[in-house]
Motif scaffolding. Structure first.
Motif, PDB file in Angstrom:
ATOM      1  N   LYS A 260       6.117  19.162 -11.932  1.00  0.00           N
ATOM      2  CA  LYS A 260       6.861  19.570 -10.744  1.00  0.00           C
ATOM      3  C   LYS A 260       8.172  18.797 -10.612  1.00  0.00           C
ATOM      4  O   LYS A 260       9.199  19.370 -10.228  1.00  0.00           O
ATOM      5  CB  LYS A 260       6.000  19.360  -9.496  1.00  0.00           C
ATOM      6  CG  LYS A 260       4.815  20.296  -9.383  1.00  0.00           C
ATOM      7  CD  LYS A 260       4.193  20.252  -7.996  1.00  0.00           C
ATOM      8  CE  LYS A 260       5.109  20.874  -6.967  1.00  0.00           C
ATOM      9  NZ  LYS A 260       4.456  21.008  -5.638  1.00  0.00           N
ATOM     10  N   ARG A 263      10.745  20.163 -12.978  1.00  0.00           N
ATOM     11  CA  ARG A 263      11.321  21.427 -12.497  1.00  0.00           C
ATOM     12  C   ARG A 263      12.408  21.160 -11.455  1.00  0.00           C
ATOM     13  O   ARG A 263      13.460  21.813 -11.440  1.00  0.00           O
ATOM     14  CB  ARG A 263      10.221  22.303 -11.897  1.00  0.00           C
ATOM     15  CG  ARG A 263      10.695  23.732 -11.593  1.00  0.00           C
ATOM     16  CD  ARG A 263       9.555  24.611 -11.111  1.00  0.00           C
ATOM     17  NE  ARG A 263       8.499  24.674 -12.104  1.00  0.00           N
ATOM     18  CZ  ARG A 263       7.226  24.324 -11.880  1.00  0.00           C
ATOM     19  NH1 ARG A 263       6.888  23.876 -10.690  1.00  0.00           N
ATOM     20  NH2 ARG A 263       6.339  24.438 -12.831  1.00  0.00           N
ATOM     21  N   VAL A 264      12.186  20.174 -10.577  1.00  0.00           N
ATOM     22  CA  VAL A 264      13.188  19.822  -9.570  1.00  0.00           C
ATOM     23  C   VAL A 264      14.464  19.318 -10.246  1.00  0.00           C
ATOM     24  O   VAL A 264      15.576  19.688  -9.866  1.00  0.00           O
ATOM     25  CB  VAL A 264      12.635  18.742  -8.611  1.00  0.00           C
ATOM     26  CG1 VAL A 264      13.740  18.196  -7.716  1.00  0.00           C
ATOM     27  CG2 VAL A 264      11.520  19.319  -7.749  1.00  0.00           C
ATOM     28  N   GLU A 266      15.521  20.036 -13.236  1.00  0.00           N
ATOM     29  CA  GLU A 266      16.185  21.111 -13.987  1.00  0.00           C
ATOM     30  C   GLU A 266      16.865  22.115 -13.067  1.00  0.00           C
ATOM     31  O   GLU A 266      17.978  22.574 -13.343  1.00  0.00           O
ATOM     32  CB  GLU A 266      15.152  21.829 -14.868  1.00  0.00           C
ATOM     33  CG  GLU A 266      14.672  20.984 -16.042  1.00  0.00           C
ATOM     34  CD  GLU A 266      13.573  21.669 -16.835  1.00  0.00           C
ATOM     35  OE1 GLU A 266      12.925  22.589 -16.274  1.00  0.00           O
ATOM     36  OE2 GLU A 266      13.359  21.294 -17.997  1.00  0.00           O
ATOM     37  N   ASP A 267      16.190  22.460 -11.938  1.00  0.00           N
ATOM     38  CA  ASP A 267      16.698  23.529 -11.067  1.00  0.00           C
ATOM     39  C   ASP A 267      17.498  23.021  -9.873  1.00  0.00           C
ATOM     40  O   ASP A 267      18.148  23.825  -9.184  1.00  0.00           O
ATOM     41  CB  ASP A 267      15.518  24.368 -10.536  1.00  0.00           C
ATOM     42  CG  ASP A 267      14.720  25.019 -11.658  1.00  0.00           C
ATOM     43  OD1 ASP A 267      15.272  25.144 -12.762  1.00  0.00           O
ATOM     44  OD2 ASP A 267      13.542  25.375 -11.425  1.00  0.00           O
ATOM     45  N   HIS A 268      17.409  21.713  -9.610  1.00  0.00           N
ATOM     46  CA  HIS A 268      18.063  21.136  -8.426  1.00  0.00           C
ATOM     47  C   HIS A 268      17.597  21.821  -7.150  1.00  0.00           C
ATOM     48  O   HIS A 268      18.368  22.040  -6.207  1.00  0.00           O
ATOM     49  CB  HIS A 268      19.597  21.229  -8.533  1.00  0.00           C
ATOM     50  CG  HIS A 268      20.142  20.562  -9.759  1.00  0.00           C
ATOM     51  ND1 HIS A 268      20.221  19.194  -9.898  1.00  0.00           N
ATOM     52  CD2 HIS A 268      20.617  21.094 -10.933  1.00  0.00           C
ATOM     53  CE1 HIS A 268      20.733  18.901 -11.088  1.00  0.00           C
ATOM     54  NE2 HIS A 268      20.978  20.041 -11.738  1.00  0.00           N
ATOM     55  N   GLN A 269      16.307  22.179  -7.135  1.00  0.00           N
ATOM     56  CA  GLN A 269      15.688  22.796  -5.971  1.00  0.00           C
ATOM     57  C   GLN A 269      14.299  22.193  -5.769  1.00  0.00           C
ATOM     58  O   GLN A 269      13.657  21.791  -6.732  1.00  0.00           O
ATOM     59  CB  GLN A 269      15.545  24.325  -6.143  1.00  0.00           C
ATOM     60  CG  GLN A 269      16.861  25.045  -6.305  1.00  0.00           C
ATOM     61  CD  GLN A 269      16.665  26.540  -6.438  1.00  0.00           C
ATOM     62  OE1 GLN A 269      16.912  27.313  -5.521  1.00  0.00           O
ATOM     63  NE2 GLN A 269      16.194  26.960  -7.600  1.00  0.00           N
ATOM     64  N   GLN A 271      10.513  22.694  -3.510  1.00  0.00           N
ATOM     65  CA  GLN A 271       9.678  23.569  -2.682  1.00  0.00           C
ATOM     66  C   GLN A 271       8.563  22.734  -2.058  1.00  0.00           C
ATOM     67  O   GLN A 271       7.825  22.034  -2.749  1.00  0.00           O
ATOM     68  CB  GLN A 271       9.076  24.691  -3.534  1.00  0.00           C
ATOM     69  CG  GLN A 271       8.289  25.699  -2.723  1.00  0.00           C
ATOM     70  CD  GLN A 271       7.791  26.857  -3.587  1.00  0.00           C
ATOM     71  OE1 GLN A 271       7.801  26.771  -4.815  1.00  0.00           O
ATOM     72  NE2 GLN A 271       7.360  27.930  -2.952  1.00  0.00           N
ATOM     73  N   LEU A 278      12.773  27.810  -1.534  1.00  0.00           N
ATOM     74  CA  LEU A 278      13.337  26.784  -2.405  1.00  0.00           C
ATOM     75  C   LEU A 278      14.578  26.208  -1.722  1.00  0.00           C
ATOM     76  O   LEU A 278      15.466  26.951  -1.303  1.00  0.00           O
ATOM     77  CB  LEU A 278      13.718  27.368  -3.765  1.00  0.00           C
ATOM     78  CG  LEU A 278      12.553  27.782  -4.667  1.00  0.00           C
ATOM     79  CD1 LEU A 278      13.070  28.526  -5.892  1.00  0.00           C
ATOM     80  CD2 LEU A 278      11.759  26.560  -5.097  1.00  0.00           C
ATOM     81  N   LYS A 280      17.930  23.837  -1.896  1.00  0.00           N
ATOM     82  CA  LYS A 280      18.879  23.204  -2.817  1.00  0.00           C
ATOM     83  C   LYS A 280      18.906  21.701  -2.535  1.00  0.00           C
ATOM     84  O   LYS A 280      18.887  21.264  -1.385  1.00  0.00           O
ATOM     85  CB  LYS A 280      20.272  23.798  -2.655  1.00  0.00           C
ATOM     86  CG  LYS A 280      20.398  25.241  -3.099  1.00  0.00           C
ATOM     87  CD  LYS A 280      20.307  25.389  -4.601  1.00  0.00           C
ATOM     88  CE  LYS A 280      21.524  24.838  -5.297  1.00  0.00           C
ATOM     89  NZ  LYS A 280      21.443  25.014  -6.769  1.00  0.00           N
ATOM     90  N   ARG A 309      14.589  13.421 -19.817  1.00  0.00           N
ATOM     91  CA  ARG A 309      15.373  13.679 -18.612  1.00  0.00           C
ATOM     92  C   ARG A 309      15.705  12.392 -17.863  1.00  0.00           C
ATOM     93  O   ARG A 309      16.809  12.220 -17.357  1.00  0.00           O
ATOM     94  CB  ARG A 309      14.592  14.608 -17.680  1.00  0.00           C
ATOM     95  CG  ARG A 309      14.768  16.074 -17.958  1.00  0.00           C
ATOM     96  CD  ARG A 309      16.074  16.558 -17.360  1.00  0.00           C
ATOM     97  NE  ARG A 309      16.255  17.977 -17.635  1.00  0.00           N
ATOM     98  CZ  ARG A 309      17.313  18.668 -17.250  1.00  0.00           C
ATOM     99  NH1 ARG A 309      18.285  18.049 -16.600  1.00  0.00           N
ATOM    100  NH2 ARG A 309      17.430  19.939 -17.527  1.00  0.00           N
TER     101      ARG A 309
END
Length: 460
Positions: A260, A263-264, A266-269, A271, A278, A280, A309
């Motif tokens: 998780k 994913r944050v 990578e996506d800069h989002q 949840q 989601l 930003k 990362r």
């Protein structure tokens, strides 16, 4: 060259007529006949020394000696004053009380004026040398400071350089080092020097929370997301928006949480738990660990893609045992802050203690050293920390401590020490051999004539 100003306080005109000419070639002399407003007056006159007749405002039946109170006030106001007390009293108790009140030296009437002048010159010289040493010490300590770090060793200067190089960028940083080396200090230093210095700084120790709470703590939750979630709340990642998130002990995160977090990044989002929206997010990630992440990634205990990362810029904090020369600086720094915090005069640490500290491996690193200094500040009553004050575990394997016990600072009488060793060995050998000199000689590898001579010498 301007001569130093010495203030003489006494009502004895006859004494002044003799004293002032004795001092004039070396000092500017100013005279006061009373104690009134003396502290302010000496300050305005830039006096470096006060010769105080403590009988000036006392009488023979008055044992309170208001001059003693004034001595104490002057010493409290200016620790650098050279204070010399004078009295007609012949009792030792007055001298003792004067020294306790802050006098550097006490003279009883009749005063040997040449001795008084010499004492004043030597005390001023000593005080000046102490001031120079203190200034040099503070300069050395100041030059070894970087943000909240103290240390001038090459390994620490490499850390300072690395922090300055990455501070103003937005790349992720991984701080590595043993427990107690100051990983959070490094994180705060990076933030303090960055463009995000005045933005949120969120710290989360991943090892401090149970597994069932860490997820909601990181990502937040919506109302009803789980039992007990009575209201929606943001997680630490969301709170770090615009600023910096510091994840300490990141290696303790479970694999699902690592996924998780990746994913944050990578996506800069982010949840929230139980949410569908989601959000930003813009934050800088700084992580810290003392675990071998490469080995964990190889064995599948840490996600390899997350490792790359967070491992953009690694900073390694050296253990204390590898920071040559930093221990004495750290000791002075911790001694000062903890003495001041406890309302105590700053204690000294003997060179023998520093030698013991430099031999110790410090498994708890700087944190262990600070905790020990704090303990010594509270438990040691004197003004100097000596080897005898240290925990036995530090002394057990210290060559410096054993040397200090064998040869104290004041030195020893060599012949007397050798004699004690000879008597101890002879006595032990005679006891073990039931008084037989021949058997004792064999134990000590001596010939028969030598042991007989030694026994006669020491009446054994």
């Amino acid at each position: 060259m301007t001569l130093p100003v010495v203030c003489v306080v006494t009502e004895d005109d006859g004494f002044l007529d003799e004293l002032v000419p004795e001092l004039l070639p070396w000092f500017q002399v100013v005279v006061r006949k009373s104690y009134e407003d003396l502290a302010r007056w000496t300050r305005e006159a830039h006096a470096v020394a006060v010769l105080l007749d403590i009988d000036t405002e006392s009488n023979e039946s008055d044992e309170s000696h208001s001059g003693l109170t004034l001595l104490n006030e002057l010493r409290t106001l200016n620790s650098n004053f050279v204070l010399i007390s004078l009295s007609r009293s012949r009792t030792r108790s007055v001298e003792k009380r004067a020294l306790e009140a802050g006098a550097d030296v006490h003279f009883r009437s009749p005063v040997d004026l040449s001795e008084l002048r010499l004492s004043l010159v030597e005390t001023l010289q000593r005080r000046g040398e102490d001031a120079v040493r203190e200034q040099m010490r503070r300069q050395a300590l100041g030059s070894s400071r970087f943000q909240d770090f103290v240390g001038a060793s090459e390994s620490m200067r490499n850390v300072y350089d690395a922090i300055q190089q990455v501070a103003d960028s937005s790349v992720n940083v991984l701080i590595r080092g043993e427990s107690g080396t100051g990983k959070e200090l490094a994180s705060r230093a990076i933030v303090a020097l960055s463009r995000r210095a005045h933005k949120p700084y969120i710290r989360l120790n991943c090892a401090a929370l149970p597994e069932n709470l860490i997820e909601s703590e990181l990502f937040g939750n919506e109302r009803g997301a789980f039992t007990g979630a009575t209201e929606a709340r943001p997680g630490q990642i969301e709170l770090a928006d615009g600023g910096t998130l510091f994840l300490d002990e990141i290696a303790t995160l479970t694999l699902p949480l690592q996924t998780k977090l990746l994913r944050v990044l990578e996506d800069h989002q982010v949840q929230r738990l139980g949410g569908r929206t989601l959000r930003k997010i813009d934050f800088r990630l700084i992580c810290a660990t003392n675990e071998p992440l490469e080995e964990m990634a190889r064995t599948g205990r840490f996600r390899e893609d997350l490792y790359y990362r967070i491992h953009v810029v690694p900073i390694h904090l050296p253990p204390l045992r590898e920071r040559a020369g930093d221990i004495s600086l750290l000791c002075e720094y911790f001694m000062e802050i903890h003495c001041v915090a406890n309302g105590l005069p700053v204690k000294r640490i003997s060179n023998e203690v520093i030698s013991v500290f430099e031999e110790h491996t410090w498994p708890g690193n700087v944190r262990e050293l600070e905790n020990l200094i704090q303990r010594l500040v509270i438990t040691v009553r004197g003004d100097e920390i000596r080897p005898s004050h240290l925990p036995p575990r530090l002394l057990a394997h210290s060559a410096a401590a054993q040397e200090a016990a064998l040869l104290p600072e004041a030195g020893v009488n060599f012949d007397a020490e050798v004699q004690q060793v000879e008597i101890a060995l002879l006595s032990a050998a005679l006891r073990r051999s039931d008084g037989s000199k021949a058997a004792a000689a064999r134990l000590l590898q001596l010939d028969g004539q030598r042991i007989k001579y030694l026994c006669r010498k020491y009446s054994l």
